[in-house]
Design a protein around this motif. Sequence first.
Motif, PDB file in Angstrom:
ATOM      1  N   ALA A 187       0.384 -10.036 -31.925  1.00 41.75           N
ATOM      2  CA  ALA A 187       1.656  -9.582 -31.365  1.00 41.75           C
ATOM      3  C   ALA A 187       2.413  -8.810 -32.431  1.00 41.75           C
ATOM      4  O   ALA A 187       2.244  -9.055 -33.626  1.00 41.75           O
ATOM      5  CB  ALA A 187       2.499 -10.763 -30.879  1.00 41.75           C
ATOM      6  N   ASP A 188       3.234  -7.870 -31.990  1.00 35.36           N
ATOM      7  CA  ASP A 188       4.156  -7.194 -32.897  1.00 35.36           C
ATOM      8  C   ASP A 188       5.496  -7.912 -32.825  1.00 35.36           C
ATOM      9  O   ASP A 188       5.973  -8.272 -31.745  1.00 35.36           O
ATOM     10  CB  ASP A 188       4.338  -5.730 -32.483  1.00 35.36           C
ATOM     11  N   VAL A 189       6.103  -8.122 -33.992  1.00 29.94           N
ATOM     12  CA  VAL A 189       7.329  -8.916 -34.104  1.00 29.94           C
ATOM     13  C   VAL A 189       8.345  -8.161 -34.943  1.00 29.94           C
ATOM     14  O   VAL A 189       8.006  -7.587 -35.976  1.00 29.94           O
ATOM     15  CB  VAL A 189       7.054 -10.282 -34.783  1.00 29.94           C
ATOM     16  N   LYS A 190       9.600  -8.193 -34.488  1.00 29.96           N
ATOM     17  CA  LYS A 190      10.711  -7.645 -35.267  1.00 29.96           C
ATOM     18  C   LYS A 190      11.853  -8.644 -35.225  1.00 29.96           C
ATOM     19  O   LYS A 190      12.201  -9.150 -34.161  1.00 29.96           O
ATOM     20  CB  LYS A 190      11.174  -6.292 -34.710  1.00 29.96           C
ATOM     21  N   ILE A 191      12.462  -8.924 -36.389  1.00 26.94           N
ATOM     22  CA  ILE A 191      13.490  -9.961 -36.460  1.00 26.94           C
ATOM     23  C   ILE A 191      14.631  -9.510 -37.367  1.00 26.94           C
ATOM     24  O   ILE A 191      14.406  -8.800 -38.355  1.00 26.94           O
ATOM     25  CB  ILE A 191      12.873 -11.288 -36.958  1.00 26.94           C
ATOM     26  N   VAL A 205      15.209 -11.845 -32.227  1.00 24.29           N
ATOM     27  CA  VAL A 205      13.808 -11.575 -32.504  1.00 24.29           C
ATOM     28  C   VAL A 205      13.197 -10.924 -31.271  1.00 24.29           C
ATOM     29  O   VAL A 205      13.593 -11.224 -30.139  1.00 24.29           O
ATOM     30  CB  VAL A 205      13.039 -12.860 -32.875  1.00 24.29           C
ATOM     31  N   GLU A 206      12.270  -9.995 -31.496  1.00 31.86           N
ATOM     32  CA  GLU A 206      11.584  -9.307 -30.406  1.00 31.86           C
ATOM     33  C   GLU A 206      10.080  -9.417 -30.595  1.00 31.86           C
ATOM     34  O   GLU A 206       9.569  -9.313 -31.717  1.00 31.86           O
ATOM     35  CB  GLU A 206      11.977  -7.833 -30.370  1.00 31.86           C
ATOM     36  N   TYR A 207       9.367  -9.614 -29.479  1.00 33.76           N
ATOM     37  CA  TYR A 207       7.907  -9.659 -29.463  1.00 33.76           C
ATOM     38  C   TYR A 207       7.395  -8.664 -28.431  1.00 33.76           C
ATOM     39  O   TYR A 207       7.938  -8.560 -27.332  1.00 33.76           O
ATOM     40  CB  TYR A 207       7.418 -11.052 -29.071  1.00 33.76           C
ATOM     41  N   ARG A 230      14.794 -13.434 -22.804  1.00 36.06           N
ATOM     42  CA  ARG A 230      14.862 -12.418 -21.750  1.00 36.06           C
ATOM     43  C   ARG A 230      13.869 -11.306 -22.077  1.00 36.06           C
ATOM     44  O   ARG A 230      13.302 -11.255 -23.171  1.00 36.06           O
ATOM     45  CB  ARG A 230      16.278 -11.837 -21.641  1.00 36.06           C
ATOM     46  N   VAL A 231      13.681 -10.389 -21.127  1.00 35.47           N
ATOM     47  CA  VAL A 231      12.871  -9.196 -21.340  1.00 35.47           C
ATOM     48  C   VAL A 231      13.790  -7.989 -21.357  1.00 35.47           C
ATOM     49  O   VAL A 231      14.671  -7.856 -20.505  1.00 35.47           O
ATOM     50  CB  VAL A 231      11.804  -9.039 -20.242  1.00 35.47           C
ATOM     51  N   GLU A 232      13.591  -7.120 -22.337  1.00 32.59           N
ATOM     52  CA  GLU A 232      14.452  -5.951 -22.510  1.00 32.59           C
ATOM     53  C   GLU A 232      13.648  -4.826 -23.155  1.00 32.59           C
ATOM     54  O   GLU A 232      13.047  -5.013 -24.210  1.00 32.59           O
ATOM     55  CB  GLU A 232      15.631  -6.335 -23.409  1.00 32.59           C
ATOM     56  N   ASN A 233      13.610  -3.670 -22.498  1.00 29.69           N
ATOM     57  CA  ASN A 233      12.925  -2.487 -23.048  1.00 29.69           C
ATOM     58  C   ASN A 233      11.477  -2.776 -23.444  1.00 29.69           C
ATOM     59  O   ASN A 233      10.998  -2.337 -24.490  1.00 29.69           O
ATOM     60  CB  ASN A 233      13.694  -1.941 -24.261  1.00 29.69           C
ATOM     61  N   GLY A 234      10.781  -3.502 -22.588  1.00 29.38           N
ATOM     62  CA  GLY A 234       9.367  -3.757 -22.819  1.00 29.38           C
ATOM     63  C   GLY A 234       9.066  -4.812 -23.868  1.00 29.38           C
ATOM     64  O   GLY A 234       7.913  -4.941 -24.292  1.00 29.38           O
ATOM     65  N   THR A 235      10.079  -5.563 -24.289  1.00 25.41           N
ATOM     66  CA  THR A 235       9.864  -6.612 -25.292  1.00 25.41           C
ATOM     67  C   THR A 235      10.418  -7.940 -24.783  1.00 25.41           C
ATOM     68  O   THR A 235      11.337  -7.980 -23.964  1.00 25.41           O
ATOM     69  CB  THR A 235      10.551  -6.280 -26.632  1.00 25.41           C
ATOM     70  N   ILE A 236       9.853  -9.015 -25.302  1.00 27.65           N
ATOM     71  CA  ILE A 236      10.445 -10.332 -25.115  1.00 27.65           C
ATOM     72  C   ILE A 236      11.479 -10.514 -26.211  1.00 27.65           C
ATOM     73  O   ILE A 236      11.174 -10.363 -27.397  1.00 27.65           O
ATOM     74  CB  ILE A 236       9.398 -11.451 -25.184  1.00 27.65           C
TER      75      ILE A 236
END
Length: 247
Positions: free
Chosen positions: A79-83, A236-238, A43-49
């Motif tokens: 890409a910026d990634v946070k997990i 995870v967010e991209y 999904r998309v949330e707050n400007g992130t995938i």
Amino acid sequence: MLPFFAFRNPSVGQQEKPKEKGFKKIFDGKSLKGWEGDPAYWRVENGTIVGEITPATVLKRNHFLIWRGGQPADFEFKADVKITKAGNTGVNYRSEELLPDLPFALKGYQADIDGNNRYTGQNYEERARTTLAYRGEISVINEQTDPELKNNLRTLAQRNNWTARQVKGSLGHSDSLKTSIKSEDWNELHIVAKGNHLLHYINGVLMSDVTDLDQVNGKASGWLGMQVHVGPPMKVEYKNIRLKTLK
């Protein structure tokens, strides 16, 4: 081959990136337009995938969100990634789809990322030759001539490692390189794929370097996609996803 130089980017983690010559955004920050995946996980949330596994959506196999804008050959991807700590993800490229049997499954090169940073930065070939280079390795994948090997990869894949490769040098000890990766925070992934030379950077630091001489199993182009991996609940967010075509 042209040399590639590692650099640190102080803007990692910011919402907006300065314009970079030749790079184009492939995520609009609002929707999954141009991408295809199972909405149970993406999904998309707050400007992130966002890719998420919950107790109600536990995976039986790995799933991908696939970019439908083309099948890149020579390119740079950023890409910026946070997990989350328990998470496991990665960006596949030059990959094949496994239709019709396995929707949203990809087979191909992967820039590996995990929440514990055990694998982050390595080159792992999903559903194929397994590990091509661990973090810190400069490796050459040996040439193969037998087309039947494609159907019997287990003969050379042992303990999740492709044995038909040579480690030609070091980029640094894996644990030392790990100190450049931020846990449960934003990190910039940068993939450079030019010809048979594949480079994975995290936060501007070169983590793995592969030269693939195997024309039986190697790929020159294919699908690009992000992964949610079998395992415990994770997120995870991209964001800031962009692509540059190389000539």
